[in-house]
Design a protein around this motif. Structure first.
Motif, PDB file in Angstrom:
ATOM      1  N   VAL A  28       0.871  -1.165   0.000  1.00 14.02           N
ATOM      2  CA  VAL A  28       0.000   0.000   0.000  1.00 14.02           C
ATOM      3  C   VAL A  28       0.914   1.222   0.000  1.00 14.02           C
ATOM      4  O   VAL A  28       1.814   1.324   0.832  1.00 14.02           O
ATOM      5  N   VAL A  29       0.695   2.125  -0.945  1.00 15.87           N
ATOM      6  CA  VAL A  29       1.596   3.263  -1.105  1.00 15.87           C
ATOM      7  C   VAL A  29       0.956   4.534  -0.558  1.00 15.87           C
ATOM      8  O   VAL A  29      -0.210   4.824  -0.823  1.00 15.87           O
ATOM      9  N   TYR A  30       1.721   5.260   0.224  1.00 15.27           N
ATOM     10  CA  TYR A  30       1.324   6.578   0.719  1.00 15.27           C
ATOM     11  C   TYR A  30       2.427   7.565   0.375  1.00 15.27           C
ATOM     12  O   TYR A  30       3.587   7.185   0.290  1.00 15.27           O
ATOM     13  N   THR A  31       2.046   8.820   0.240  1.00 18.10           N
ATOM     14  CA  THR A  31       3.031   9.881   0.108  1.00 18.10           C
ATOM     15  C   THR A  31       2.838  10.848   1.265  1.00 18.10           C
ATOM     16  O   THR A  31       1.718  11.300   1.514  1.00 18.10           O
ATOM     17  N   ILE A  32       3.908  11.116   1.999  1.00 19.38           N
ATOM     18  CA  ILE A  32       3.896  12.191   2.993  1.00 19.38           C
ATOM     19  C   ILE A  32       4.709  13.315   2.382  1.00 19.38           C
ATOM     20  O   ILE A  32       5.925  13.205   2.223  1.00 19.38           O
ATOM     21  N   ASP A  33       4.006  14.363   1.982  1.00 21.46           N
ATOM     22  CA  ASP A  33       4.642  15.488   1.303  1.00 21.46           C
ATOM     23  C   ASP A  33       4.843  16.606   2.313  1.00 21.46           C
ATOM     24  O   ASP A  33       3.906  17.322   2.657  1.00 21.46           O
ATOM     25  N   LEU A  34       6.079  16.726   2.819  1.00 25.27           N
ATOM     26  CA  LEU A  34       6.354  17.761   3.817  1.00 25.27           C
ATOM     27  C   LEU A  34       6.879  19.017   3.144  1.00 25.27           C
ATOM     28  O   LEU A  34       7.418  19.893   3.807  1.00 25.27           O
ATOM     29  N   LYS A  35       6.731  19.102   1.825  1.00 22.53           N
ATOM     30  CA  LYS A  35       6.931  20.384   1.149  1.00 22.53           C
ATOM     31  C   LYS A  35       5.594  21.115   1.149  1.00 22.53           C
ATOM     32  O   LYS A  35       5.518  22.296   1.447  1.00 22.53           O
ATOM     33  N   LYS A  36       4.528  20.368   0.821  1.00 21.63           N
ATOM     34  CA  LYS A  36       3.184  20.949   0.793  1.00 21.63           C
ATOM     35  C   LYS A  36       2.438  20.729   2.100  1.00 21.63           C
ATOM     36  O   LYS A  36       1.410  21.335   2.336  1.00 21.63           O
ATOM     37  N   GLY A  37       2.918  19.805   2.919  1.00 22.58           N
ATOM     38  CA  GLY A  37       2.232  19.506   4.168  1.00 22.58           C
ATOM     39  C   GLY A  37       0.968  18.699   3.953  1.00 22.58           C
ATOM     40  O   GLY A  37      -0.099  19.069   4.408  1.00 22.58           O
ATOM     41  N   GLU A  38       1.102  17.585   3.228  1.00 19.24           N
ATOM     42  CA  GLU A  38      -0.077  16.740   3.051  1.00 19.24           C
ATOM     43  C   GLU A  38       0.288  15.269   2.984  1.00 19.24           C
ATOM     44  O   GLU A  38       1.435  14.904   2.728  1.00 19.24           O
ATOM     45  N   VAL A  39      -0.725  14.454   3.250  1.00 17.06           N
ATOM     46  CA  VAL A  39      -0.587  13.010   3.163  1.00 17.06           C
ATOM     47  C   VAL A  39      -1.539  12.543   2.071  1.00 17.06           C
ATOM     48  O   VAL A  39      -2.713  12.902   2.079  1.00 17.06           O
ATOM     49  N   ILE A  40      -1.027  11.769   1.139  1.00 10.52           N
ATOM     50  CA  ILE A  40      -1.823  11.298   0.010  1.00 10.52           C
ATOM     51  C   ILE A  40      -1.708   9.787  -0.056  1.00 10.52           C
ATOM     52  O   ILE A  40      -0.616   9.242   0.118  1.00 10.52           O
ATOM     53  N   LYS A  41      -2.849   9.145  -0.293  1.00 14.56           N
ATOM     54  CA  LYS A  41      -2.768   7.704  -0.522  1.00 14.56           C
ATOM     55  C   LYS A  41      -2.435   7.514  -1.990  1.00 14.56           C
ATOM     56  O   LYS A  41      -3.145   8.007  -2.858  1.00 14.56           O
ATOM     57  N   GLY A  42      -1.337   6.824  -2.258  1.00 16.67           N
ATOM     58  CA  GLY A  42      -0.909   6.624  -3.633  1.00 16.67           C
ATOM     59  C   GLY A  42       0.485   7.161  -3.832  1.00 16.67           C
ATOM     60  O   GLY A  42       1.033   7.838  -2.952  1.00 16.67           O
ATOM     61  N   PRO A  43       1.074   6.874  -4.988  1.00 14.87           N
ATOM     62  CA  PRO A  43       2.448   7.306  -5.246  1.00 14.87           C
ATOM     63  C   PRO A  43       2.541   8.811  -5.456  1.00 14.87           C
ATOM     64  O   PRO A  43       1.551   9.466  -5.772  1.00 14.87           O
ATOM     65  N   TYR A  44       3.729   9.332  -5.261  1.00 12.72           N
ATOM     66  CA  TYR A  44       3.990  10.758  -5.414  1.00 12.72           C
ATOM     67  C   TYR A  44       3.841  11.155  -6.871  1.00 12.72           C
ATOM     68  O   TYR A  44       4.392  10.508  -7.761  1.00 12.72           O
ATOM     69  N   GLU A  45       3.104  12.234  -7.125  1.00 12.39           N
ATOM     70  CA  GLU A  45       2.806  12.655  -8.495  1.00 12.39           C
ATOM     71  C   GLU A  45       3.803  13.684  -9.014  1.00 12.39           C
ATOM     72  O   GLU A  45       3.873  13.924 -10.206  1.00 12.39           O
ATOM     73  N   GLY A  46       4.547  14.325  -8.137  1.00 15.40           N
ATOM     74  CA  GLY A  46       5.343  15.478  -8.564  1.00 15.40           C
ATOM     75  C   GLY A  46       6.774  15.160  -8.920  1.00 15.40           C
ATOM     76  O   GLY A  46       7.680  15.896  -8.544  1.00 15.40           O
ATOM     77  N   GLY A  47       7.014  14.061  -9.600  1.00 10.99           N
ATOM     78  CA  GLY A  47       8.389  13.690  -9.900  1.00 10.99           C
ATOM     79  C   GLY A  47       8.836  12.566  -8.993  1.00 10.99           C
ATOM     80  O   GLY A  47       8.064  11.659  -8.702  1.00 10.99           O
TER      81      GLY A  47
END
Length: 126
Positions: free
Chosen positions: A52-71
């Motif tokens: 199960v893939v999650y992204t913790i984006d501490l540039k934008k401050g969000e948690v997303i279920k799924g792979p990172y979209e921004g590169g």
């Protein structure tokens, strides 16, 4: 494995709390301080299986279920559900987990070193 419900990871609850946490002032401080993007590959039993893939984006401050979209994420961390919980709650040292093979890291080691229990909310209970 007929009954593998979509996702019944303990991590789901923790990452939900994380999502709430990042919208608070304390969470925004953490995002500002860390500033990395982590992709988490969480497996119920064995690393690399039923991921199960999650992204913790501490540039934008969000948690997303799924792979990172921004590169590419700064670091991709793979672990079993229970080991992720232990690391996030400070019950397992991330360096020790890595040395024991309970945590696999791709990408920036310096980003991975900032992935500590400090970035997670202290849960009331899971």
């Amino acid at each position: 494995m007929a009954n593998s419900s979509n996702s019944s990871l303990k991590s789901d609850a923790l990452l939900d709390q994380m999502k709430q946490h990042l919208s608070t002032d304390a969470g925004k401080e953490i995002a500002k301080k860390v500033g990395y993007v982590y992709q988490l590959n969480i497996s119920p039993k064995k690393i690399g299986t039923d991921v199960v893939v999650y992204t913790i984006d501490l540039k934008k401050g969000e948690v997303i279920k799924g792979p990172y979209e921004g590169g590419k994420p700064d670091a991709t961390l793979s672990f079993k559900d229970e080991d992720f919980i232990k690391i996030a709650l400070g019950k397992m040292n991330p360096q020790m987990a890595f040395l024991r093979g309970a945590l696999q890291i791709k990408g920036s080691i310096s980003a991975a070193q900032k992935f500590t229990p400090d970035i997670f909310p202290k849960p009331a209970k899971l």
